[in-house]
Scaffold this active site. Structure first.
Site, PDB file in Angstrom:
ATOM      1  N   SER A   8     -59.914  25.405   0.004  1.00 54.82           N
ATOM      2  CA  SER A   8     -59.488  26.475  -0.511  1.00 54.82           C
ATOM      3  C   SER A   8     -58.701  27.270   0.543  1.00 54.82           C
ATOM      4  O   SER A   8     -59.442  27.674   1.676  1.00 54.82           O
ATOM      5  CB  SER A   8     -60.621  27.473  -1.256  1.00 54.82           C
ATOM      6  OG  SER A   8     -60.055  28.813  -1.276  1.00 54.82           O
ATOM      7  N   HIS A  31     -56.574  23.863  -2.654  1.00 55.05           N
ATOM      8  CA  HIS A  31     -56.963  24.677  -3.792  1.00 55.05           C
ATOM      9  C   HIS A  31     -56.296  26.224  -3.472  1.00 55.05           C
ATOM     10  O   HIS A  31     -56.513  26.729  -2.536  1.00 55.05           O
ATOM     11  CB  HIS A  31     -58.487  24.807  -3.791  1.00 55.05           C
ATOM     12  CG  HIS A  31     -59.116  25.635  -4.989  1.00 55.05           C
ATOM     13  ND1 HIS A  31     -59.442  25.291  -6.207  1.00 55.05           N
ATOM     14  CD2 HIS A  31     -59.419  27.023  -5.067  1.00 55.05           C
ATOM     15  CE1 HIS A  31     -59.868  26.117  -6.849  1.00 55.05           C
ATOM     16  NE2 HIS A  31     -60.151  27.241  -6.029  1.00 55.05           N
ATOM     17  N   ASP A  33     -56.140  29.876  -4.746  1.00 55.38           N
ATOM     18  CA  ASP A  33     -56.613  31.003  -5.627  1.00 55.38           C
ATOM     19  C   ASP A  33     -55.782  32.116  -5.897  1.00 55.38           C
ATOM     20  O   ASP A  33     -55.418  33.018  -4.858  1.00 55.38           O
ATOM     21  CB  ASP A  33     -57.893  31.452  -4.767  1.00 55.38           C
ATOM     22  CG  ASP A  33     -59.179  30.511  -4.698  1.00 55.38           C
ATOM     23  OD1 ASP A  33     -59.547  30.333  -5.861  1.00 55.38           O
ATOM     24  OD2 ASP A  33     -59.635  30.159  -3.834  1.00 55.38           O
ATOM     25  N   MET A  35     -55.125  35.506  -7.460  1.00 55.65           N
ATOM     26  CA  MET A  35     -55.810  36.771  -7.880  1.00 55.65           C
ATOM     27  C   MET A  35     -55.073  37.925  -8.326  1.00 55.65           C
ATOM     28  O   MET A  35     -53.870  38.287  -7.565  1.00 55.65           O
ATOM     29  CB  MET A  35     -57.067  37.052  -7.130  1.00 55.65           C
ATOM     30  CG  MET A  35     -57.853  36.030  -6.659  1.00 55.65           C
ATOM     31  SD  MET A  35     -59.274  36.431  -5.680  1.00 55.65           S
ATOM     32  CE  MET A  35     -60.024  34.867  -5.045  1.00 55.65           C
ATOM     33  N   HIS A  64     -55.921  27.830  -9.054  1.00 55.91           N
ATOM     34  CA  HIS A  64     -57.112  28.524  -9.752  1.00 55.91           C
ATOM     35  C   HIS A  64     -56.418  29.713 -10.311  1.00 55.91           C
ATOM     36  O   HIS A  64     -56.601  30.802  -9.123  1.00 55.91           O
ATOM     37  CB  HIS A  64     -58.276  28.384  -9.016  1.00 55.91           C
ATOM     38  CG  HIS A  64     -59.370  29.150  -9.534  1.00 55.91           C
ATOM     39  ND1 HIS A  64     -60.548  29.343  -8.798  1.00 55.91           N
ATOM     40  CD2 HIS A  64     -59.689  29.479 -10.899  1.00 55.91           C
ATOM     41  CE1 HIS A  64     -61.453  30.032  -9.416  1.00 55.91           C
ATOM     42  NE2 HIS A  64     -60.992  30.101 -10.644  1.00 55.91           N
ATOM     43  N   MET A  66     -57.242  33.388 -11.370  1.00 54.64           N
ATOM     44  CA  MET A  66     -58.242  34.313 -11.624  1.00 54.64           C
ATOM     45  C   MET A  66     -57.375  35.448 -12.237  1.00 54.64           C
ATOM     46  O   MET A  66     -57.389  36.529 -11.378  1.00 54.64           O
ATOM     47  CB  MET A  66     -58.988  34.529 -10.578  1.00 54.64           C
ATOM     48  CG  MET A  66     -60.134  33.455 -10.170  1.00 54.64           C
ATOM     49  SD  MET A  66     -60.794  33.320  -8.669  1.00 54.64           S
ATOM     50  CE  MET A  66     -59.656  32.471  -7.929  1.00 54.64           C
ATOM     51  N   MET A 135     -67.869  27.872 -11.817  1.00 55.07           N
ATOM     52  CA  MET A 135     -67.869  28.878 -10.547  1.00 55.07           C
ATOM     53  C   MET A 135     -69.213  29.039 -10.184  1.00 55.07           C
ATOM     54  O   MET A 135     -70.225  29.293 -11.061  1.00 55.07           O
ATOM     55  CB  MET A 135     -67.332  30.343 -11.114  1.00 55.07           C
ATOM     56  CG  MET A 135     -65.898  30.367 -11.482  1.00 55.07           C
ATOM     57  SD  MET A 135     -64.712  30.012 -10.010  1.00 55.07           S
ATOM     58  CE  MET A 135     -65.365  30.812  -8.705  1.00 55.07           C
ATOM     59  N   ASP A 173     -66.890  25.594  -7.335  1.00 58.00           N
ATOM     60  CA  ASP A 173     -66.116  26.416  -6.645  1.00 58.00           C
ATOM     61  C   ASP A 173     -66.896  27.888  -6.258  1.00 58.00           C
ATOM     62  O   ASP A 173     -67.307  28.582  -7.289  1.00 58.00           O
ATOM     63  CB  ASP A 173     -64.808  26.652  -7.582  1.00 58.00           C
ATOM     64  CG  ASP A 173     -63.833  27.767  -6.546  1.00 58.00           C
ATOM     65  OD1 ASP A 173     -64.005  27.864  -5.360  1.00 58.00           O
ATOM     66  OD2 ASP A 173     -62.900  28.007  -7.114  1.00 58.00           O
TER      67      ASP A 173
HETATM   68  C1  DX5 Z   1     -63.599  32.625  -5.323  1.00 55.93           C
HETATM   69  C2  DX5 Z   1     -62.487  31.450  -5.155  1.00 55.93           C
HETATM   70  C3  DX5 Z   1     -62.930  30.351  -4.310  1.00 55.93           C
HETATM   71  C4  DX5 Z   1     -63.194  30.719  -2.835  1.00 55.93           C
HETATM   72  C5  DX5 Z   1     -64.329  29.704  -2.469  1.00 55.93           C
HETATM   73  O1  DX5 Z   1     -63.282  33.529  -6.282  1.00 55.93           O
HETATM   74  O2  DX5 Z   1     -62.355  31.006  -6.546  1.00 55.93           O
HETATM   75  O3  DX5 Z   1     -62.300  29.293  -4.449  1.00 55.93           O
HETATM   76  O4  DX5 Z   1     -62.027  30.451  -2.140  1.00 55.93           O
HETATM   77  O5  DX5 Z   1     -64.628  30.258  -1.069  1.00 55.93           O
HETATM   78  P1  DX5 Z   1     -65.707  29.736  -0.272  1.00 55.93           P
HETATM   79  O6  DX5 Z   1     -65.784  27.994  -0.198  1.00 55.93           O
HETATM   80  O7  DX5 Z   1     -65.944  30.297   1.033  1.00 55.93           O
HETATM   81  O8  DX5 Z   1     -67.106  30.324  -1.144  1.00 55.93           O
HETATM   82 ZN    ZN Z   2     -61.256  28.931  -6.621  1.00 54.16          ZN
END
Ligand code: DX5
Ligand code: ZN
Length: 220
Positions: A8, A31, A33, A35, A64, A66, A135, A173
């Site tokens: 990620s 990956h 993220d 948001m 991903h 969110m 998750m 994840d």
């Molecule tokens: C959290 C994200 C994850 C995050 C994971 O909301 O969806 O992808 O980057 O990070 P680690 O591996 O540090 O928990």
């Molecule tokens: Zn993620």
């Protein structure tokens, strides 16, 4: 089951994303993220960065989302060249339509569930998805502690997937690291997202190899 590792970039240096992608040439995916300050209490990156990253690396992008209203935004990530686009079941109003649209644009379609969302109500949607993302932390931030309480759901999801032919990938994840990845693999996950465990390491490429080796040991 082939183990896949998806580092990620949330834990990477946002000012040097092309270099950070190049640091993990052995990763199966990157990956990303996304948001929006609404679905989760954090804001990260969006479409322009995905478009730029797409040109800067040959590693496929695992986006991903969110975000609220993924029905409106998800297809654009597929159009931008993401190899996989995952929407949250809690946010989608027309998940089947959106998952079909993602697929029709040539990307793999993923459905994500928060830790408190049960998997059973989504069994009939498995034919519409290429990957189920469970998750293992509340979404929104990297570096959180892995929630062991999600592991029984990972096991039940693996059983559902096998009952439907075993085609769907099962991604975990959040808090996935050298200490937790074996439990995830044992429970039936086959795609592992890791942020801090990869980009917090002094050698991110070596961290990817180590995670893959640990997961492969326990994978069915
Ligand atoms: C959290 C994200 C994850 C995050 C994971 O909301 O969806 O992808 O980057 O990070 P680690 O591996 O540090 O928990
Ligand atoms: Zn993620």
């Amino acid at each position: 089951m082939a183990v896949q590792i998806s580092p990620s970039i949330l834990a990477a240096d946002f000012a040097r994303l092309a270099d950070e992608a190049a640091a993990v040439p052995n990763a199966d995916w990157l990956h990303v993220d996304v948001m929006d300050y609404h679905f989760v209490p954090n804001l990260t990156i969006g479409l322009p960065v995905v478009e730029a990253l797409r040109k800067a690396t040959s590693t496929p992008l695992d986006c991903h989302l969110m975000i609220d209203d993924p029905d409106r935004w998800a297809p654009q990530y597929a159009e931008a060249g993401a190899g996989s686009v995952t929407i949250h079941a809690e946010a989608a109003k027309g998940p089947i339509r959106t998952l079909r649209e993602i697929r029709s644009l040539g990307a793999r379609a993923g459905l994500a569930l928060n830790p408190a969302t049960p998997v059973e109500p989504y069994e009939d949607l498995l034919t519409e998805v290429d990957m189920l993302l469970l998750m293992t932390v509340e979404p929104g931030f990297g570096g959180q502690k892995f929630l062991d309480g999600v592991l029984p759901k990972v096991r039940r999801a693996r059983q559902l997937i096998e009952r439907h032919g075993g085609r769907v990938w099962l991604q975990v994840d959040g808090g996935v690291d050298a200490g937790t990845i074996e439990r995830c693999a044992e429970a039936g996950a086959d795609v592992f997202v890791a942020g801090s465990a990869v980009y917090g390491a002094s050698d991110p490429g070596a961290a990817v190899d180590a995670l893959r080796a640990a997961a492969s040991l326990k994978s069915a």
